[in-house]
Design a protein around this motif. Structure first.
Motif, PDB file in Angstrom:
ATOM      1  N   UNK A 542      29.539  56.523  46.264  1.00 11.74           N
ATOM      2  CA  UNK A 542      30.669  56.941  47.122  1.00 11.74           C
ATOM      3  C   UNK A 542      31.681  57.159  46.101  1.00 11.74           C
ATOM      4  N   UNK A 543      32.764  58.300  46.503  1.00 11.36           N
ATOM      5  CA  UNK A 543      33.921  58.332  45.759  1.00 11.36           C
ATOM      6  C   UNK A 543      34.894  57.158  45.762  1.00 11.36           C
ATOM      7  N   UNK A 544      35.201  56.609  46.858  1.00 12.03           N
ATOM      8  CA  UNK A 544      35.895  55.062  47.210  1.00 12.03           C
ATOM      9  C   UNK A 544      35.048  53.947  47.207  1.00 12.03           C
ATOM     10  N   UNK A 545      35.273  53.192  46.102  1.00 12.22           N
ATOM     11  CA  UNK A 545      34.145  52.392  45.798  1.00 12.22           C
ATOM     12  C   UNK A 545      34.938  50.932  46.156  1.00 12.22           C
ATOM     13  N   UNK A 546      34.256  49.861  46.575  1.00 10.23           N
ATOM     14  CA  UNK A 546      34.611  48.498  46.519  1.00 10.23           C
ATOM     15  C   UNK A 546      34.809  48.000  45.084  1.00 10.23           C
ATOM     16  N   UNK A 547      35.860  47.109  44.745  1.00 14.78           N
ATOM     17  CA  UNK A 547      35.844  46.487  43.414  1.00 14.78           C
ATOM     18  C   UNK A 547      34.644  46.054  43.028  1.00 14.78           C
ATOM     19  N   UNK A 548      33.848  45.351  43.482  1.00 17.73           N
ATOM     20  CA  UNK A 548      32.717  44.530  43.302  1.00 17.73           C
ATOM     21  C   UNK A 548      31.623  45.750  42.805  1.00 17.73           C
ATOM     22  N   UNK A 556      35.480  36.886  43.444  1.00 13.56           N
ATOM     23  CA  UNK A 556      36.796  37.010  44.071  1.00 13.56           C
ATOM     24  C   UNK A 556      36.690  38.421  44.570  1.00 13.56           C
ATOM     25  N   UNK A 557      36.228  39.413  43.929  1.00 12.39           N
ATOM     26  CA  UNK A 557      36.186  40.640  44.436  1.00 12.39           C
ATOM     27  C   UNK A 557      35.560  41.259  45.645  1.00 12.39           C
ATOM     28  N   UNK A 558      34.492  40.066  46.236  1.00 17.54           N
ATOM     29  CA  UNK A 558      33.670  40.688  47.204  1.00 17.54           C
ATOM     30  C   UNK A 558      34.342  40.814  48.506  1.00 17.54           C
ATOM     31  N   UNK A 559      35.557  40.231  48.683  1.00 17.30           N
ATOM     32  CA  UNK A 559      36.143  40.384  50.066  1.00 17.30           C
ATOM     33  C   UNK A 559      37.332  41.391  50.256  1.00 17.30           C
ATOM     34  N   UNK A 560      37.516  41.947  48.813  1.00 16.11           N
ATOM     35  CA  UNK A 560      38.702  42.606  48.753  1.00 16.11           C
ATOM     36  C   UNK A 560      38.755  44.051  49.391  1.00 16.11           C
ATOM     37  N   UNK A 583      53.383  44.824  45.417  1.00 17.10           N
ATOM     38  CA  UNK A 583      52.190  44.467  46.092  1.00 17.10           C
ATOM     39  C   UNK A 583      51.320  43.635  45.100  1.00 17.10           C
ATOM     40  N   UNK A 584      50.519  42.735  45.637  1.00 14.58           N
ATOM     41  CA  UNK A 584      49.588  42.090  44.834  1.00 14.58           C
ATOM     42  C   UNK A 584      48.341  43.026  44.543  1.00 14.58           C
ATOM     43  N   UNK A 585      48.190  43.465  43.276  1.00 17.54           N
ATOM     44  CA  UNK A 585      46.939  44.072  42.775  1.00 17.54           C
ATOM     45  C   UNK A 585      46.157  43.153  41.996  1.00 17.54           C
ATOM     46  N   UNK A 586      44.727  43.455  42.089  1.00 16.78           N
ATOM     47  CA  UNK A 586      43.788  43.039  41.344  1.00 16.78           C
ATOM     48  C   UNK A 586      43.323  44.042  40.461  1.00 16.78           C
ATOM     49  N   UNK A 587      43.323  43.887  39.213  1.00 19.44           N
ATOM     50  CA  UNK A 587      42.670  44.751  38.004  1.00 19.44           C
ATOM     51  C   UNK A 587      41.463  44.151  37.465  1.00 19.44           C
ATOM     52  N   UNK A 588      40.438  44.802  37.749  1.00 17.73           N
ATOM     53  CA  UNK A 588      39.298  44.022  37.540  1.00 17.73           C
ATOM     54  C   UNK A 588      38.677  44.138  36.139  1.00 17.73           C
ATOM     55  N   UNK A 589      37.672  43.483  35.731  1.00 15.15           N
ATOM     56  CA  UNK A 589      36.927  43.749  34.497  1.00 15.15           C
ATOM     57  C   UNK A 589      37.704  43.146  33.158  1.00 15.15           C
ATOM     58  N   UNK A 590      37.428  43.541  31.948  1.00 13.54           N
ATOM     59  CA  UNK A 590      37.972  42.753  31.020  1.00 13.54           C
ATOM     60  C   UNK A 590      38.778  43.908  29.916  1.00 13.54           C
ATOM     61  N   UNK A 591      39.018  45.061  30.292  1.00 13.03           N
ATOM     62  CA  UNK A 591      39.677  45.953  29.705  1.00 13.03           C
ATOM     63  C   UNK A 591      40.977  46.473  30.251  1.00 13.03           C
ATOM     64  N   UNK A 592      41.906  47.083  29.535  1.00  4.18           N
ATOM     65  CA  UNK A 592      43.315  46.999  30.317  1.00  4.18           C
ATOM     66  C   UNK A 592      43.475  48.190  31.125  1.00  4.18           C
ATOM     67  N   UNK A 593      44.302  48.453  31.868  1.00  8.97           N
ATOM     68  CA  UNK A 593      44.506  49.280  32.809  1.00  8.97           C
ATOM     69  C   UNK A 593      46.149  49.898  32.519  1.00  8.97           C
ATOM     70  N   UNK A 594      45.943  51.053  33.024  1.00  5.75           N
ATOM     71  CA  UNK A 594      47.345  51.832  32.567  1.00  5.75           C
ATOM     72  C   UNK A 594      47.962  52.419  34.070  1.00  5.75           C
ATOM     73  N   UNK A 595      49.277  52.172  34.226  1.00 12.05           N
ATOM     74  CA  UNK A 595      49.973  52.553  35.386  1.00 12.05           C
ATOM     75  C   UNK A 595      50.367  53.936  35.467  1.00 12.05           C
ATOM     76  N   UNK A 596      49.791  54.639  36.439  1.00 15.11           N
ATOM     77  CA  UNK A 596      50.026  56.036  36.180  1.00 15.11           C
ATOM     78  C   UNK A 596      51.375  56.420  36.203  1.00 15.11           C
ATOM     79  N   UNK A 597      52.273  56.003  36.913  1.00 13.78           N
ATOM     80  CA  UNK A 597      53.752  56.358  36.976  1.00 13.78           C
ATOM     81  C   UNK A 597      54.668  55.941  35.718  1.00 13.78           C
ATOM     82  N   UNK A 598      54.249  54.742  35.323  1.00 16.49           N
ATOM     83  CA  UNK A 598      55.247  54.337  34.146  1.00 16.49           C
ATOM     84  C   UNK A 598      54.370  54.379  32.803  1.00 16.49           C
TER      85      UNK A 598
END
Length: 639
Positions: A542-548, A556-560, A583-598
């Motif tokens: 699917x295009x939109x996917x659960x984090x797990x 910990x991602x199974x119920x997000x 808001x509280x955000x969970x960023x999964x995995x081991x690599x970094x994530x970049x914020x789109x707006x900043x």
């Protein structure tokens, strides 16, 4: 396993159902023995049921006359998490609750602790509950990367209230189950998608801009110019009132007669020419249809003469359904002639042939259980199949004109197998608010749950739909819904059931500018969405996917369910709480994530992220092949 005799009671009022049962003669077999082709279960030494095993398929058959209830228990492990059940609105993880599998109106409020739900329950059983859904499906997946599918359309219940067993109740004398096992969730979701059928890729026009929903007659074309002048990326104009309207106490309803007439001509003079003019500008026109015909409409007598309606059980009279101050006949899609007639006469000649490029294929949940069907089938068994038959009719119309993959219909109702015919889901009629069980947040849960069972594409009414008892849209809700809709494969607005009482996106320059900005964001992401379409076709993802789905080693991602992966390369954490500025955000995995707006880089883990209006938490992987595209989003939003 146990078996019983059932005595059901079914009440329906305007698509809302009350279903109860009085089981008797319950038998819990204490012994079993091997038999030819399977296992016999014994009661008092005599066979009462048989289990046949054929590879990954199980079939239970009751051997005793009159027994038509089967309950099967599947082993559950401690801490095992369960998902599925079709399109669920309230809970992604199903643990601790039971879920009846019955397509219906989902209800207004859907929370028995609220005043709105109480009022709606008093007014025709219309409040709903956490398990009510337009699209149930008796399929569940577990965190052991197993899946079980009940291959039946009868009423059933998925019950996960016992942590030691996954319980499935089937209202039939036989129950057929299909079992799936994979090494991880990606493979499991792919297998389920292959089983139920994969949708065609979305057309370029549908992902390349927003579909603006307006229903003010011919003035809708004039109002559309305001969106274009504001800089909106517009791919379509959706006028669900194309065939006329009917004012009711619920609000502005449509005139359920899908044909050009004096009524529709008065509302949209020379519609064919207007559609052609839009098409020259690269803008498609979309309409509306459903599988019912109003008794006071033009098509009713034609359908009656053709024998296209479901009948009463006690006579040859048409079975009429009250849809809220007007009655309609139910088209009998068990007749091939009726399916062909509707696909050709209405969807083909009245819609596709005048240039209409898509429509909301509404309803499908209302089949009563006390009518007579042409093929002799039991309406109690046919009820859940009805959305699939309805989807087949729409798909047949597109194919007849060579428009599959170009024209587009979208549905809210569904059941097992609808995936093979319906190219796009929409999440139904949310309330115009932030409430937990019927507001903006439920569209995220809907997309994630339905995606796990083979539906690649979902979207919602941007701005919400249901406005009753003083519940009206706020500016904040409209803004937050735009932010969410931009990160769905299709972005489409709706004026709601009471447009005159509610804010519209062209009610103010502030809202118009908001819609325009986020429509440009949506259009900018079209190359990425095209990539997601390829993944949907090739792997069933699917295009939109659960984090797990991509991080199965993080329990910990199974119920997000309040944020999602958009493909594998983006994390979207929409703001779905009123008044929230962070808001509280969970960023999964081991690599970094970049914020789109900043452009700020965040380490994986949990972060408290600022989320003022106009800046919802959205992140991307800096090493993504689409990183340059994502980096351009900030400029698109501000430009």
């Amino acid at each position: 396993m146990d078996i019983a005799r059932g005595k059901s009671c079914v009440e329906m009022y305007r698509g809302n159902f009350s279903i109860s049962d009085e089981p008797s003669g319950r038998i819990i077999p204490a012994k079993w023995r091997r038999a030819d082709g399977g296992i016999e279960f014994l009661d008092a030494g005599s066979p009462c049921a048989v289990l046949r095993i054929d590879g990954t398929r199980l079939q239970f058959d009751v051997l005793l006359p009159g027994y038509d209830r089967i309950t099967v228990r599947f082993h559950a492990e401690p801490e095992e998490v369960v998902w599925g059940g079709g399109e669920q609105m309230s809970y992604l993880a199903l643990n601790g609750r039971s879920f009846p599998m019955w397509t219906s109106e989902p209800g207004v409020g859907r929370d028995k602790t609220t005043e709105l739900t109480r009022i709606m329950d008093e007014q025709g059983m219309a409040g709903g509950d956490y398990w009510n859904t337009n699209y149930p499906q008796p399929t569940f997946l577990t965190s052991r990367w197993l899946a079980v599918h009940l291959d039946a359309s009868c009423y059933s219940v998925l019950d996960f209230s016992d942590p030691a067993a996954h319980r499935v109740e089937v209202w039939s004398g036989c129950a057929r189950f299909e079992l799936f096992a994979s090494s991880g969730p990606l493979e499991l979701v792919s297998a389920l998608s292959a089983r139920f059928g994969r949708q065609p890729a979305l057309p370029e026009w549908a992902i390349g801009g927003a579909i603006v929903g307006l229903k003010s007659g011919a003035s809708s074309f004039e109002r559309l110019e305001r969106f274009i002048d504001a800089g909106a990326a517009v791919s379509g104009l959706w006028c669900e009132d194309w065939a006329g309207i009917r004012e009711t106490s619920f609000g502005r309803r449509l005139f359920w007669d899908w044909v050009g007439s004096e009524r529709s001509e008065a509302r949209y003079p020379d519609l064919t020419a207007s559609i052609a003019t839009l098409a020259k500008r690269g803008i498609r026109f979309l309409a509306y249809a459903n599988p019912y015909l109003a008794v006071d409409g033009t098509l009713y007598e034609e359908a009656l003469a053709g024998g296209h309606f479901c009948l009463r059980q006690d006579s040859d009279e048409v079975y009429l359904v009250d849809f809220g101050e007007f009655d309609c006949g139910v088209l009998d899609f068990t007749r091939e002639e009726t399916r062909d007639w509707f696909a050709e006469r209405i969807l083909g000649r009245e819609m596709l042939d005048i240039g209409i490029s898509g429509w909301m294929a509404d309803f499908g949940e209302y089949l009563p259980t006390d009518l007579r069907l042409a093929d002799g089938s039991d309406a109690m068994e046919a009820h859940n199949r009805w959305p699939v038959l309805w989807a087949q009719v729409n798909a047949k119309a597109l194919a007849s004109r060579g428009r599959t993959g170009d024209a587009l219909f979208f549905m809210r109702a569904g059941f097992s197998g609808v995936q093979a015919y319906c190219p796009l889901l929409w999440a139904g009629d949310q309330c115009v608010d932030f409430t937990r069980h019927d507001g903006i947040g439920t569209v995220v849960t809907a997309a994630l749950s339905s995606g796990l069972v083979g539906n690649a594409y979902s979207h919602s009414d941007c701005g919400g739909y249901t406005s009753l008892h003083g519940n009206v849209r706020s500016v904040e809700l409209m803004q937050r819904w735009c932010e969410l809709s931009a990160f769905a494969p299709v972005m489409r607005s709706h004026e709601g059931n009471r447009p005159d009482d509610n804010l519209q996106f062209d009610s103010s320059s502030e809202l118009l500018d908001c819609f325009a900005r986020w429509s440009r964001v949506h259009a900018h992401l079209a190359p990425y969405v095209r990539h997601l379409c390829h993944e949907a076709q090739g792997a069933g993802l699917p295009a939109q996917r659960p984090l797990f789905l991509h991080y199965p080693d993080e329990p910990a991602l199974f119920t997000v369910q309040d944020q999602f992966l958009y493909g594998a390369d983006m994390v979207v954490a929409p703001v779905i709480e009123e008044g929230a500025e962070a808001r509280r955000v969970i960023l999964p995995g081991s690599g970094v994530w970049r914020h789109c707006w900043t452009g700020k880089v965040y380490a994986p883990g949990v972060a408290e992220v600022p989320a003022p209006i106009g800046q919802p938490p959205v992140f991307y992987r800096p090493d993504s092949a689409f990183a340059q595209l994502f980096a351009g989003l900030e400029g698109v939003l501000r430009g």
